[in-house]
Write a protein that holds these residues in place. Structure first.
Motif, short mmCIF file in Angstrom:
data_model
loop_
_atom_site.label_atom_id
_atom_site.label_comp_id
_atom_site.label_asym_id
_atom_site.label_seq_id
_atom_site.Cartn_x
_atom_site.Cartn_y
_atom_site.Cartn_z
N GLY A 18 1.00 -1.30 -0.05
CA GLY A 18 -0.17 -0.22 0.21
C GLY A 18 0.78 0.89 -0.45
N ALA A 21 2.30 1.73 -3.30
CA ALA A 21 1.85 1.96 -4.14
C ALA A 21 1.78 3.53 -4.12
CB ALA A 21 0.61 1.05 -4.35
N ARG A 22 1.21 4.18 -2.87
CA ARG A 22 0.87 5.35 -2.96
C ARG A 22 2.03 6.31 -3.48
NH1 ARG A 22 -1.75 3.81 1.20
NH2 ARG A 22 -0.54 3.28 2.74
N CYS A 26 0.64 4.44 -8.34
CA CYS A 26 -0.39 3.87 -8.91
C CYS A 26 -1.20 3.48 -7.94
CB CYS A 26 0.82 2.54 -9.78
SG CYS A 26 1.84 1.47 -8.93
N LYS A 27 -1.90 1.66 -8.75
CA LYS A 27 -2.18 0.14 -7.62
C LYS A 27 -1.78 -0.72 -7.02
CE LYS A 27 -6.75 2.33 -9.52
NZ LYS A 27 -7.68 1.93 -10.43
N PRO A 28 -1.86 -0.95 -6.10
CA PRO A 28 -1.46 -2.59 -5.04
C PRO A 28 -1.45 -3.58 -6.55
CG PRO A 28 -2.51 -1.45 -3.60
CD PRO A 28 -2.77 -0.39 -4.99
N GLU A 29 -2.40 -2.99 -7.29
CA GLU A 29 -3.13 -4.27 -8.50
C GLU A 29 -1.33 -3.90 -9.82
OE1 GLU A 29 -5.88 -1.87 -7.45
OE2 GLU A 29 -6.25 -3.86 -6.27
N THR A 30 -1.58 -2.55 -9.81
CA THR A 30 -0.38 -2.13 -10.73
C THR A 30 1.23 -2.85 -10.24
OG1 THR A 30 -1.23 -1.39 -11.70
CG2 THR A 30 0.66 -0.76 -12.24
N ARG A 32 1.57 -5.64 -8.05
CA ARG A 32 1.34 -7.47 -8.28
C ARG A 32 1.84 -7.41 -9.62
NH1 ARG A 32 -2.11 -6.45 -3.33
NH2 ARG A 32 -4.02 -6.48 -4.66
N TYR A 33 0.71 -6.50 -10.77
CA TYR A 33 1.44 -7.04 -12.34
C TYR A 33 3.00 -7.01 -12.73
CZ TYR A 33 0.66 -5.80 -17.32
OH TYR A 33 1.55 -6.53 -18.45
N ARG A 65 6.79 3.18 -13.48
CA ARG A 65 5.96 4.76 -13.38
C ARG A 65 6.11 6.01 -14.77
NH1 ARG A 65 0.77 3.70 -13.72
NH2 ARG A 65 0.31 5.87 -13.06
#
Length: 159
Positions: A18, A21-22, A26-30, A32-33, A65
């Motif tokens: 988290g 990501a912050r 980006c998002k946590p899903e990103t 992980r991707y 990013r």
């Protein structure tokens, strides 16, 4: 001045997904991707199984990013990361890579400008009224009516 995630990563040497990501926007899903496709290394895990990230990963994700914000594809980012991982190498290859991307962006801009001009022309020529006499529908139905005879962008202009 470093933000909280950077400060925490430096102080504690590990942050959670988290915070990472912050920090990167980006998002946590990103995150992980990017791990799944190999742009980021697999995260270390806490005793409870939570992902933990170090300062190197924070910098790497920030690089990814930022490169994506500049429009580099995933494969291009992969290549740039390979180059960045060898800082002792001359930067000729990076320079050539960036010049190639710049040429693609300039080409895309030219196609978008042509697309804009054609859309303006169609809208200006539309007299309102009924669809049966709509200039926009007419031009979209027959490419020969376009002022721009060649490709003028469209959805491909953004790629």
């Amino acid at each position: 001045m470093p933000d909280d995630a950077t400060q925490q990563a430096t102080t504690n040497s590990a942050i959670g997904i988290g915070d990472l990501a912050r920090h990167s926007g980006c998002k946590p899903e990103t995150v992980r991707y990017y791990e799944r496709i190999g742009l980021l290394p697999d995260a270390a895990r806490s005793e409870g199984g939570q992902r933990r990230y170090d300062q190197r990963t924070v910098r790497r994700l920030t690089f990814i990013r930022h490169a994506r914000d500049f429009g580099f594809s995933i494969e291009a980012v992969r290549e740039l990361l390979k180059m960045a991982d060898h800082p002792e190498m001359p930067c000729d290859e990076v320079d050539a890579f960036a010049k190639h991307h710049l040429a693609e962006v300039e080409s895309r801009l030219q196609r978008l400008e042509a697309l804009r001009d054609e859309l303006k022309r169609m809208v200006t020529q539309c007299a309102g009224g009924r669809v049966e006499s709509c200039r926009i529908i007419e031009v979209l139905s027959d490419h020969r009516l376009c002022h721009q005879r060649g490709k003028h962008g469209g959805s491909n202009a953004l790629r």
